[in-house]
Design a protein around this motif. Sequence first.
Motif, PDB file in Angstrom:
ATOM      1  N   ALA A   9       0.846  -1.182   0.000  1.00  0.00           N
ATOM      2  CA  ALA A   9       0.000   0.000   0.000  1.00  0.00           C
ATOM      3  C   ALA A   9       0.887   1.240   0.000  1.00  0.00           C
ATOM      4  CB  ALA A   9      -0.913  -0.014   1.221  1.00  0.00           C
ATOM      5  N   PRO A  10       0.366   2.382  -0.448  1.00  0.00           N
ATOM      6  CA  PRO A  10       1.188   3.597  -0.503  1.00  0.00           C
ATOM      7  C   PRO A  10       1.803   3.934   0.847  1.00  0.00           C
ATOM      8  CG  PRO A  10      -0.852   3.920  -1.692  1.00  0.00           C
ATOM      9  CD  PRO A  10      -0.979   2.596  -1.004  1.00  0.00           C
ATOM     10  N   GLY A  11       3.096   4.206   0.842  1.00  0.00           N
ATOM     11  CA  GLY A  11       3.785   4.621   2.056  1.00  0.00           C
ATOM     12  C   GLY A  11       4.064   3.506   3.045  1.00  0.00           C
ATOM     13  N   THR A  12       3.842   2.270   2.618  1.00  0.00           N
ATOM     14  CA  THR A  12       4.085   1.145   3.522  1.00  0.00           C
ATOM     15  C   THR A  12       5.032   0.143   2.879  1.00  0.00           C
ATOM     16  OG1 THR A  12       2.270  -0.255   2.740  1.00  0.00           O
ATOM     17  CG2 THR A  12       1.732   1.423   4.391  1.00  0.00           C
ATOM     18  N   ALA A  13       5.495  -0.795   3.674  1.00  0.00           N
ATOM     19  CA  ALA A  13       6.385  -1.827   3.164  1.00  0.00           C
ATOM     20  C   ALA A  13       5.588  -2.902   2.421  1.00  0.00           C
ATOM     21  CB  ALA A  13       7.147  -2.465   4.318  1.00  0.00           C
ATOM     22  N   ARG A  14       6.278  -3.598   1.562  1.00  0.00           N
ATOM     23  CA  ARG A  14       5.675  -4.734   0.866  1.00  0.00           C
ATOM     24  C   ARG A  14       5.531  -5.892   1.856  1.00  0.00           C
ATOM     25  NH1 ARG A  14       8.005  -6.099  -5.020  1.00  0.00           N
ATOM     26  NH2 ARG A  14       7.770  -3.819  -5.016  1.00  0.00           N
ATOM     27  N   VAL A  15       4.350  -6.498   1.910  1.00  0.00           N
ATOM     28  CA  VAL A  15       4.092  -7.532   2.902  1.00  0.00           C
ATOM     29  C   VAL A  15       3.546  -8.794   2.261  1.00  0.00           C
ATOM     30  CG1 VAL A  15       3.720  -5.892   4.783  1.00  0.00           C
ATOM     31  CG2 VAL A  15       1.768  -6.645   3.420  1.00  0.00           C
ATOM     32  N   PHE A  16       3.760  -9.889   2.945  1.00  0.00           N
ATOM     33  CA  PHE A  16       3.336 -11.201   2.487  1.00  0.00           C
ATOM     34  C   PHE A  16       1.818 -11.328   2.522  1.00  0.00           C
ATOM     35  CE2 PHE A  16       3.409 -15.653   1.818  1.00  0.00           C
ATOM     36  CZ  PHE A  16       2.585 -16.259   2.755  1.00  0.00           C
ATOM     37  N   VAL A  17       1.279 -11.991   1.493  1.00  0.00           N
ATOM     38  CA  VAL A  17      -0.161 -12.258   1.438  1.00  0.00           C
ATOM     39  C   VAL A  17      -0.421 -13.760   1.465  1.00  0.00           C
ATOM     40  CG1 VAL A  17      -2.252 -12.032   0.053  1.00  0.00           C
ATOM     41  CG2 VAL A  17      -0.641 -10.118   0.201  1.00  0.00           C
ATOM     42  N   ALA A  18       0.203 -14.482   0.525  1.00  0.00           N
ATOM     43  CA  ALA A  18      -0.057 -15.915   0.407  1.00  0.00           C
ATOM     44  C   ALA A  18       1.058 -16.572  -0.380  1.00  0.00           C
ATOM     45  CB  ALA A  18      -1.398 -16.166  -0.282  1.00  0.00           C
ATOM     46  N   ALA A  19       1.210 -17.886  -0.187  1.00  0.00           N
ATOM     47  CA  ALA A  19       2.209 -18.641  -0.933  1.00  0.00           C
ATOM     48  C   ALA A  19       1.698 -20.050  -1.180  1.00  0.00           C
ATOM     49  CB  ALA A  19       3.538 -18.684  -0.195  1.00  0.00           C
ATOM     50  N   ILE A  20       2.249 -20.672  -2.226  1.00  0.00           N
ATOM     51  CA  ILE A  20       1.868 -22.031  -2.576  1.00  0.00           C
ATOM     52  C   ILE A  20       3.122 -22.787  -3.003  1.00  0.00           C
ATOM     53  CG2 ILE A  20       1.323 -21.410  -4.973  1.00  0.00           C
ATOM     54  CD1 ILE A  20      -1.038 -23.430  -4.765  1.00  0.00           C
ATOM     55  N   SER A  21       3.222 -24.030  -2.589  1.00  0.00           N
ATOM     56  CA  SER A  21       4.395 -24.841  -2.918  1.00  0.00           C
ATOM     57  C   SER A  21       4.395 -25.216  -4.392  1.00  0.00           C
ATOM     58  CB  SER A  21       4.422 -26.094  -2.059  1.00  0.00           C
ATOM     59  OG  SER A  21       3.274 -26.891  -2.324  1.00  0.00           O
ATOM     60  N   TRP A  22       5.506 -25.776  -4.866  1.00  0.00           N
ATOM     61  CA  TRP A  22       5.647 -26.085  -6.272  1.00  0.00           C
ATOM     62  C   TRP A  22       4.558 -27.044  -6.752  1.00  0.00           C
ATOM     63  CZ3 TRP A  22       6.290 -31.018  -8.095  1.00  0.00           C
ATOM     64  CH2 TRP A  22       6.647 -31.999  -7.151  1.00  0.00           C
ATOM     65  N   SER A  23       4.154 -27.966  -5.894  1.00  0.00           N
ATOM     66  CA  SER A  23       3.140 -28.946  -6.284  1.00  0.00           C
ATOM     67  C   SER A  23       1.724 -28.467  -6.036  1.00  0.00           C
ATOM     68  CB  SER A  23       3.357 -30.242  -5.497  1.00  0.00           C
ATOM     69  OG  SER A  23       3.070 -30.024  -4.120  1.00  0.00           O
ATOM     70  N   GLY A  24       1.592 -27.410  -5.268  1.00  0.00           N
ATOM     71  CA  GLY A  24       0.272 -26.941  -4.860  1.00  0.00           C
ATOM     72  C   GLY A  24      -0.227 -27.624  -3.607  1.00  0.00           C
ATOM     73  N   GLY A  25       0.567 -28.518  -3.051  1.00  0.00           N
ATOM     74  CA  GLY A  25       0.129 -29.281  -1.896  1.00  0.00           C
ATOM     75  C   GLY A  25       0.176 -28.532  -0.574  1.00  0.00           C
ATOM     76  N   SER A  26       0.938 -27.459  -0.548  1.00  0.00           N
ATOM     77  CA  SER A  26       1.038 -26.652   0.675  1.00  0.00           C
ATOM     78  C   SER A  26       0.740 -25.199   0.349  1.00  0.00           C
ATOM     79  CB  SER A  26       2.445 -26.755   1.269  1.00  0.00           C
ATOM     80  OG  SER A  26       2.730 -28.075   1.680  1.00  0.00           O
ATOM     81  N   THR A  27       0.023 -24.559   1.265  1.00  0.00           N
ATOM     82  CA  THR A  27      -0.264 -23.140   1.126  1.00  0.00           C
ATOM     83  C   THR A  27      -0.049 -22.457   2.472  1.00  0.00           C
ATOM     84  OG1 THR A  27      -2.613 -23.485   1.571  1.00  0.00           O
ATOM     85  CG2 THR A  27      -1.933 -23.438  -0.741  1.00  0.00           C
ATOM     86  N   ASP A  28       0.131 -21.159   2.392  1.00  0.00           N
ATOM     87  CA  ASP A  28       0.304 -20.348   3.596  1.00  0.00           C
ATOM     88  C   ASP A  28      -0.322 -18.993   3.341  1.00  0.00           C
ATOM     89  OD1 ASP A  28       3.151 -19.129   5.557  1.00  0.00           O
ATOM     90  OD2 ASP A  28       1.114 -19.691   6.155  1.00  0.00           O
ATOM     91  N   TYR A  29      -0.904 -18.405   4.386  1.00  0.00           N
ATOM     92  CA  TYR A  29      -1.595 -17.135   4.248  1.00  0.00           C
ATOM     93  C   TYR A  29      -1.254 -16.201   5.404  1.00  0.00           C
ATOM     94  CZ  TYR A  29      -4.566 -19.607   0.896  1.00  0.00           C
ATOM     95  OH  TYR A  29      -5.031 -20.320  -0.180  1.00  0.00           O
ATOM     96  N   ALA A  30      -1.258 -14.923   5.095  1.00  0.00           N
ATOM     97  CA  ALA A  30      -1.205 -13.933   6.158  1.00  0.00           C
ATOM     98  C   ALA A  30      -2.509 -13.985   6.936  1.00  0.00           C
ATOM     99  CB  ALA A  30      -0.993 -12.539   5.560  1.00  0.00           C
ATOM    100  N   ASP A  31      -2.442 -13.705   8.225  1.00  0.00           N
ATOM    101  CA  ASP A  31      -3.640 -13.762   9.060  1.00  0.00           C
ATOM    102  C   ASP A  31      -4.732 -12.828   8.541  1.00  0.00           C
ATOM    103  OD1 ASP A  31      -1.898 -14.171  12.249  1.00  0.00           O
ATOM    104  OD2 ASP A  31      -2.499 -15.627  10.717  1.00  0.00           O
ATOM    105  N   SER A  32      -4.330 -11.715   7.956  1.00  0.00           N
ATOM    106  CA  SER A  32      -5.294 -10.706   7.522  1.00  0.00           C
ATOM    107  C   SER A  32      -6.156 -11.167   6.352  1.00  0.00           C
ATOM    108  CB  SER A  32      -4.561  -9.422   7.140  1.00  0.00           C
ATOM    109  OG  SER A  32      -3.640  -9.678   6.092  1.00  0.00           O
ATOM    110  N   VAL A  33      -5.735 -12.223   5.647  1.00  0.00           N
ATOM    111  CA  VAL A  33      -6.491 -12.663   4.474  1.00  0.00           C
ATOM    112  C   VAL A  33      -7.020 -14.084   4.613  1.00  0.00           C
ATOM    113  CG1 VAL A  33      -5.103 -11.137   3.024  1.00  0.00           C
ATOM    114  CG2 VAL A  33      -4.534 -13.576   3.154  1.00  0.00           C
ATOM    115  N   LYS A  34      -6.696 -14.763   5.694  1.00  0.00           N
ATOM    116  CA  LYS A  34      -7.160 -16.142   5.874  1.00  0.00           C
ATOM    117  C   LYS A  34      -8.694 -16.209   5.847  1.00  0.00           C
ATOM    118  CE  LYS A  34      -3.315 -18.144   8.473  1.00  0.00           C
ATOM    119  NZ  LYS A  34      -2.834 -18.612   9.794  1.00  0.00           N
TER     120      LYS A  34
END
Length: 124
Positions: A40-65
């Motif tokens: 967001a403007p004036g803020t640092a870049r932050v993590f939202v979500a990630a997915i492993s190469w196979s799609g078998g694992s995911t991770d989310y920031a608490d704010s978007v879970k």
Amino acid sequence: QVQLVESGGGLVQAEGSLRLSCAASGRTFSRYAMGWFRQAPGTARVFVAAISWSGGSTDYADSVKGRFTISRDNAKNTVYLQMNSLKPEDTAVYYCAAAPTWLRVGVLGSYDYWGQGTQVTVSS
């Protein structure tokens, strides 16, 4: 080498939905964990979500879970971010990125390649 191009951003009302796409070039796409970050403007870049190469694992920031879902289609070299129940505080430029391992996927420095970003604006 992986090149990433995001699309799907835009203006949406609160409680609406958007689906972001990130198209990757290069035959090694399926070897990378993929992540979405936002800034967001004036803020640092932050993590939202990630997915492993196979799609078998995911991770989310608490704010978007429970609201956002990350997925990937290795046959199409594409990763997606489905965003539901959007809030004004989700307004940001969204970036996709590629990381060589699943380790520390929530950390900015774990990613080797970045897209140019796509703007998401949520109006109240």
